[in-house]
Scaffold this motif. Structure first.
Motif, short mmCIF file in Angstrom:
data_model
loop_
_atom_site.label_atom_id
_atom_site.label_comp_id
_atom_site.label_asym_id
_atom_site.label_seq_id
_atom_site.Cartn_x
_atom_site.Cartn_y
_atom_site.Cartn_z
N LEU A 54 28.57 66.89 -77.72
CA LEU A 54 28.41 67.86 -76.64
C LEU A 54 29.24 67.48 -75.43
N ALA A 55 29.86 68.47 -74.84
CA ALA A 55 30.57 68.30 -73.57
C ALA A 55 30.71 69.68 -72.94
N ASP A 56 30.64 69.71 -71.65
CA ASP A 56 30.90 70.91 -70.88
C ASP A 56 32.30 70.74 -70.27
N ALA A 57 32.80 71.76 -69.62
CA ALA A 57 34.11 71.66 -68.97
C ALA A 57 34.27 72.81 -67.99
N PRO A 58 35.06 72.58 -66.94
CA PRO A 58 35.34 73.68 -66.02
C PRO A 58 36.29 74.66 -66.70
N ALA A 59 36.28 75.90 -66.26
CA ALA A 59 37.23 76.89 -66.77
C ALA A 59 38.60 76.57 -66.18
N LEU A 60 39.50 76.09 -67.00
CA LEU A 60 40.85 75.74 -66.56
C LEU A 60 41.87 76.42 -67.46
N ASP A 61 43.01 76.76 -66.89
CA ASP A 61 44.09 77.35 -67.66
C ASP A 61 45.13 76.26 -67.89
N MET A 62 44.94 75.49 -68.94
CA MET A 62 45.86 74.40 -69.26
C MET A 62 45.80 74.12 -70.76
N ASP A 63 46.70 73.26 -71.24
CA ASP A 63 46.69 72.97 -72.66
C ASP A 63 45.39 72.26 -73.03
N VAL A 64 44.90 72.56 -74.22
CA VAL A 64 43.59 72.08 -74.65
C VAL A 64 43.54 70.56 -74.73
N LEU A 65 44.64 69.91 -75.13
CA LEU A 65 44.64 68.46 -75.25
C LEU A 65 44.42 67.78 -73.89
N SER A 66 45.13 68.18 -72.87
CA SER A 66 44.94 67.59 -71.53
C SER A 66 43.56 67.94 -70.98
N TRP A 67 43.15 69.17 -71.18
CA TRP A 67 41.82 69.61 -70.73
C TRP A 67 40.75 68.74 -71.39
N SER A 68 40.91 68.51 -72.69
CA SER A 68 39.95 67.73 -73.46
C SER A 68 39.90 66.27 -73.03
N ARG A 69 41.03 65.68 -72.76
CA ARG A 69 41.08 64.23 -72.48
C ARG A 69 40.74 63.85 -71.05
N HIS A 70 40.77 64.83 -70.13
CA HIS A 70 40.61 64.45 -68.72
C HIS A 70 39.57 65.26 -67.94
N HIS A 71 39.07 66.35 -68.49
CA HIS A 71 38.25 67.24 -67.67
C HIS A 71 36.91 67.62 -68.28
N ARG A 72 36.44 66.86 -69.24
CA ARG A 72 35.13 67.17 -69.80
C ARG A 72 34.05 66.76 -68.80
N LEU A 73 32.94 67.48 -68.87
CA LEU A 73 31.82 67.22 -67.97
C LEU A 73 30.53 67.12 -68.78
N PHE A 74 29.50 66.63 -68.14
CA PHE A 74 28.20 66.59 -68.78
C PHE A 74 27.63 68.02 -68.85
N PRO A 75 26.74 68.27 -69.81
CA PRO A 75 26.14 69.59 -69.94
C PRO A 75 25.55 70.10 -68.62
N GLY A 76 25.83 71.37 -68.34
CA GLY A 76 25.33 72.01 -67.14
C GLY A 76 26.25 71.93 -65.95
N GLU A 77 27.39 71.24 -66.09
CA GLU A 77 28.28 71.05 -64.95
C GLU A 77 29.56 71.87 -65.04
N GLY A 78 29.75 72.57 -66.14
CA GLY A 78 30.97 73.34 -66.33
C GLY A 78 30.69 74.80 -66.61
N SER A 79 31.62 75.43 -67.31
CA SER A 79 31.53 76.87 -67.54
C SER A 79 31.09 77.25 -68.95
N PHE A 80 30.89 76.28 -69.83
CA PHE A 80 30.49 76.58 -71.20
C PHE A 80 28.99 76.91 -71.28
N ASP A 81 28.65 77.81 -72.19
CA ASP A 81 27.24 78.14 -72.41
C ASP A 81 26.68 77.19 -73.46
N LEU A 82 26.37 75.98 -73.04
CA LEU A 82 25.86 74.97 -73.97
C LEU A 82 24.43 75.25 -74.40
N THR A 83 23.68 75.97 -73.61
CA THR A 83 22.33 76.35 -74.00
C THR A 83 22.37 77.21 -75.26
#
Length: 162
Positions: A54-83
């Protein structure tokens, strides 16, 4: 990820192999960052979901690899519907651990005890929201068992010169 980047494709491969010791790992970041609909997770038998990341992330317009390696967040802190994501996984019958896979430059520099407490709070938040959304009691998600071993440890060293 290079050849199979959709959990539905991975599941079809597992089904075709038809082996009792073969299953799939689901990673919320890789599913949700690509905009895949997680509802078909419920078509995977829970015993064939071998691990959940599990990981959350902010809504960013960038390549998935960079987004994945540097911008993941804990659940509830980003824009994904982890619930909703976790609800699909639990309705599939998954009964394994909830694992966090949070690559984030800030967390790598933060005190590990504070980061662990932060992680635990995020999992409690996610479990409570998921149970509430599904109409389940909050005891559906059991407490974590004590770890038996460690498989991965990340060290950071500074000023290690002679």
């Amino acid at each position: 990820g290079r050849f199979v980047d959709d959990y539905r494709h991975a599941w079809r491969i597992v089904e075709m192999a038809d082996r009792p010791n073969l299953g799939t790992c689901l990673d919320s970041f890789h599913i949700l960052s690509r905009g895949h609909d997680p509802s078909a997770i419920e078509d995977i038998p829970g015993e064939k979901i071998f691990f959940l990341q599990l990981a959350d992330a902010p809504a960013l317009d960038m390549d998935v690899l960079s987004w994945s390696r540097h911008h993941r967040l804990f659940p509830g802190e980003g824009s994904f519907d982890l619930t909703a994501f976790l609800g699909h996984v639990l309705r599939a019958g998954y009964a394994g651990p909830l694992s966090l896979e949070v690559f984030n430059d800030t967390f790598r520099q933060t005190d590990v005890v504070r980061t662990a407490a932060h992680a635990r709070r995020s999992l409690t938040w996610l479990a409570d929201r998921t149970a509430e959304a599904a109409g389940w009691s909050t005891d559906r998600l059991t407490a974590a068992a004590a770890p038996l071993a460690a498989d991965f440890v990340e060290f950071k060293g500074e000023n290690l010169g002679p």
